[in-house]
Enzyme design. Structure first.
Site, PDB file in Angstrom:
ATOM      1  N   GLU A   1      50.216   4.036  42.151  1.00 20.53           N
ATOM      2  CA  GLU A   1      51.639   4.307  41.869  1.00 20.53           C
ATOM      3  C   GLU A   1      51.959   4.081  40.381  1.00 20.53           C
ATOM      4  O   GLU A   1      52.818   4.744  39.822  1.00 20.53           O
ATOM      5  CB  GLU A   1      52.548   3.422  42.732  1.00 20.53           C
ATOM      6  CG  GLU A   1      52.555   3.794  44.217  1.00 20.53           C
ATOM      7  CD  GLU A   1      53.353   5.071  44.540  1.00 20.53           C
ATOM      8  OE1 GLU A   1      54.452   5.249  44.008  1.00 20.53           O
ATOM      9  OE2 GLU A   1      52.854   5.879  45.347  1.00 20.53           O
TER      10      GLU A   1
ATOM     11  N   CYS B   1      51.111   8.923  55.893  1.00 20.82           N
ATOM     12  CA  CYS B   1      51.131   7.554  55.406  1.00 20.82           C
ATOM     13  C   CYS B   1      50.616   6.672  56.545  1.00 20.82           C
ATOM     14  O   CYS B   1      51.174   6.707  57.646  1.00 20.82           O
ATOM     15  CB  CYS B   1      52.574   7.188  55.058  1.00 20.82           C
ATOM     16  SG  CYS B   1      52.812   5.467  54.606  1.00 20.82           S
TER      17      CYS B   1
ATOM     18  N   HIS C   1      46.852   6.988  49.595  1.00 20.56           N
ATOM     19  CA  HIS C   1      46.764   6.829  48.137  1.00 20.56           C
ATOM     20  C   HIS C   1      45.313   6.740  47.651  1.00 20.56           C
ATOM     21  O   HIS C   1      45.036   7.021  46.491  1.00 20.56           O
ATOM     22  CB  HIS C   1      47.473   5.547  47.698  1.00 20.56           C
ATOM     23  CG  HIS C   1      48.957   5.633  47.638  1.00 20.56           C
ATOM     24  ND1 HIS C   1      49.729   5.863  48.751  1.00 20.56           N
ATOM     25  CD2 HIS C   1      49.817   5.520  46.605  1.00 20.56           C
ATOM     26  CE1 HIS C   1      51.003   5.874  48.398  1.00 20.56           C
ATOM     27  NE2 HIS C   1      51.085   5.664  47.100  1.00 20.56           N
TER      28      HIS C   1
HETATM   29  N1  DGL Z   1      50.155   5.908  51.367  1.00 17.86           N
HETATM   30  C1  DGL Z   1      50.501   4.917  52.286  1.00 17.86           C
HETATM   31  C2  DGL Z   1      49.452   4.675  53.330  1.00 17.86           C
HETATM   32  O1  DGL Z   1      48.725   5.549  53.640  1.00 17.86           O
HETATM   33  C3  DGL Z   1      50.999   3.650  51.867  1.00 17.86           C
HETATM   34  C4  DGL Z   1      51.291   3.081  50.731  1.00 17.86           C
HETATM   35  C5  DGL Z   1      52.378   2.069  50.692  1.00 17.86           C
HETATM   36  O2  DGL Z   1      53.509   2.496  50.544  1.00 17.86           O
HETATM   37  O3  DGL Z   1      52.050   0.882  50.769  1.00 17.86           O
HETATM   38  O4  DGL Z   1      49.329   3.632  53.888  1.00 17.86           O
END
Ligand code: DGL
Length: 279
Positions: A163, A78, A199
């Site tokens: 999401e 993330c 994401h």
């Molecule tokens: N998948 C996450 C990232 O790479 C973040 C998404 C989130 O929770 O805002 O930043």
């Protein structure tokens, strides 16, 4: 395949939600032999708009949950958590375990790869407001490649599109086109666009549609996976501590049914072995 009784020896992969599954999938392609445990804090996603303090608290809770289950190596799959929590956890928290446990992020491996990719040395970053606001990419780029100029644009809606399963809708076209055009308007010399959120690969079809030919897209999974291969090659003790049953288990802070249904779409296969936990 037989599942281990605990996660001891599994590699932990953490994301605020489902995006980290794109990293998990690539890591398992490169390193299929290891056991993995994925944790999605789906009930509290997205992290992107949250403050440094909150992202740090949530990420530390997730890392502790994975450590308590026996993981010795945790990948923050993330960018928001890597940008806002990784360094503090490495500097202030890891010593409490004092037994060689490690937490790695996704920003460094992505930045390392840029050197060989961009020709114009003008790079764009598409990421959450949290990642952009942290300036972590700028700092890493500065350390490694002083000649690369970065133009960062926050994409506040993109994680929500993923999401909430809207990645194929006409609304997605509007937001994706708008942000890509913004980067290229700010710096027309950009020849490389980093998808700096785990994401975003789920939006790839539409991202491709609005990216002009000649601009290269950098999706992180492959680089994070290759960097993990190199890390385990260099760190024998860590490698020997990783169990090799080829299994994968999933933890979520949301309901098991919701996680299993959505994760199956992202992984293109049925996902079993899901457990709900509280952080
Ligand atoms: N998948 C996450 C990232 O790479 C973040 C998404 C989130 O929770 O805002 O930043």
């Amino acid at each position: 395949m037989k599942q281990p009784d605990t996660a001891a020896g599994s590699i932990g992969i953490f994301d605020s939600g489902y995006g980290g599954l794109t990293i998990l999938r690539q890591i398992r392609q490169y390193l299929p032999q290891y056991d993995y445990i994925y944790l999605g804090d789906n009930a509290r996603a997205p992290y992107g708009p949250r403050s440094f303090e909150v992202v740090y608290d949530y990420t530390l809770q997730a890392v502790e949950a994975l450590f308590q289950r026996g993981c010795r190596l945790v990948i923050l799959a993330c960018n928001t958590a890597s940008a806002k929590a990784l360094r503090t956890i490495q500097e202030k928290d890891l010593h409490r375990w004092n037994d060689g446990r490690r937490v790695l992020g996704v920003i460094r491996p992505t930045v390392e790869a840029l050197g060989d990719i961009t020709r114009s040395r003008h790079v764009g970053l598409l990421a959450t407001p949290g990642t952009v606001g942290s300036r972590s990419y700028e700092m890493e780029i500065q350390k490694l490649y002083g000649d690369i100029a970065l133009t960062a644009v926050a994409c506040p809606m993109w994680v929500a599109l993923v999401e909430y399963g809207e990645f194929d809708s006409p609304g997605a076209d509007y937001f994706i086109k708008k942000r890509i055009e913004t980067v290229l308007r700010k710096d027309p010399e950009v020849d490389t666009l980093i998808l700096g959120c785990t994401h975003f690969p789920l939006l790839m079809e539409k991202i491709n549609k609005y990216t002009p030919p000649g601009v290269r897209l950098v999706s992180q999974g492959e680089y994070v996976a290759k960097s993990l291969v190199a890390y385990l090659d260099r760190h024998e003790a860590m490698r020997m501590g990783c169990t090799t049953g080829g299994t994968c288990r999933y933890l979520t802070t949301e309901s098991v049914a919701t996680f299993a249904a959505t994760a199956s779409i992202f992984l293109h296969k049925q996902v079993g072995n899901v457990e709900r936990i509280e952080l």
